[in-house]
Design an enzyme around this catalytic site. Structure first.
Site, PDB file in Angstrom:
ATOM      1  CG  HIS A 157     -31.845  -4.263  31.306  1.00 33.62           C
ATOM      2  ND1 HIS A 157     -32.046  -4.609  29.371  1.00 33.62           N
ATOM      3  CD2 HIS A 157     -31.847  -3.795  31.255  1.00 33.62           C
ATOM      4  CE1 HIS A 157     -30.819  -3.244  29.114  1.00 33.62           C
ATOM      5  NE2 HIS A 157     -30.995  -2.989  30.541  1.00 33.62           N
ATOM      6  CG  HIS A 200     -38.730   0.882  29.936  1.00 34.37           C
ATOM      7  ND1 HIS A 200     -38.298   2.174  30.946  1.00 34.37           N
ATOM      8  CD2 HIS A 200     -37.947   1.308  28.818  1.00 34.37           C
ATOM      9  CE1 HIS A 200     -36.990   2.680  30.086  1.00 34.37           C
ATOM     10  NE2 HIS A 200     -36.744   1.876  29.049  1.00 34.37           N
TER      11      HIS A 200
END
Length: 188
Positions: free
Chosen positions: A37, A121
């Protein structure tokens, strides 16, 4: 008391390419399919009674749908002794706007949303005390494009410790304004 964060789900096509990077690297704790995620705001442990207030604050976000490109491998820490291995995203101006608006809404509602300095990220691996080098992975895949990531909603997740790492469960979904057209741009 739940441990929560707001984040973006990664499409299965991108997950498949990121999971294919897994290999024998000393100390690597590779993320599984359900753990991949992109975190927008980490809140940590909150009172159960605070969850509706979190949802109300997040519902105040008014941002358009957009698309990111998941591309490039990076590390937190040196490649020879990484703390984390992660994939980056490009086309992230709309993402930064979404994250800043969410952080502002949360702050107005009295919630601290993690540390400052948002670095978008997708964590692929975390490393223990004596990590092995990921330099060969960076050399081979450092500039790789892993695929598009349409962003049409963000999610409030609960993070529950599990035997093979944290388990993330969606508590509430927050749609963004308008659909993406077939080129990945916002439909006015």
């Amino acid at each position: 008391m739940p441990r929560v964060f707001f984040g973006l789900e990664v499409p299965d096509t991108v997950k498949k390419r990121l999971l294919a990077l897994q290999g024998p690297v000393k100390g690597a704790k590779w993320q599984n399919r359900n753990q991949l995620h992109l975190t927008l705001a980490f809140l940590g442990t909150v009172n159960e009674e605070s969850v509706p207030d979190l949802c109300q604050a997040a519902a105040g976000v008014e941002a358009p749908a957009f698309e990111l490109l998941v591309a490039g491998l990076h590390t937190f820490g040196q490649a020879e002794r990484p703390r984390n291995l992660w994939a980056g995203v490009s086309g992230d101006e709309a993402l930064r706007d979404l994250q800043q608006q969410l952080a502002s809404q949360l702050a107005e509602a009295g919630f601290e949303s993690g540390h400052s300095g948002f670095q978008p990220h997708i964590t692929i691996a975390r490393f223990r005390k004596q990590p092995g080098s990921v330099a060969p992975l960076l050399d081979e895949h450092g500039d790789e494009r892993f695929g598009p990531m349409p962003v049409t909603e963000f999610v409030l997740f609960e993070s529950t410790p599990g035997h093979s790492g944290s388990v993330y469960t969606a508590i509430e979904r927050f749609p963004l304004a308008g659909p993406l057209d077939e080129t990945g741009t916002h439909d006015q």
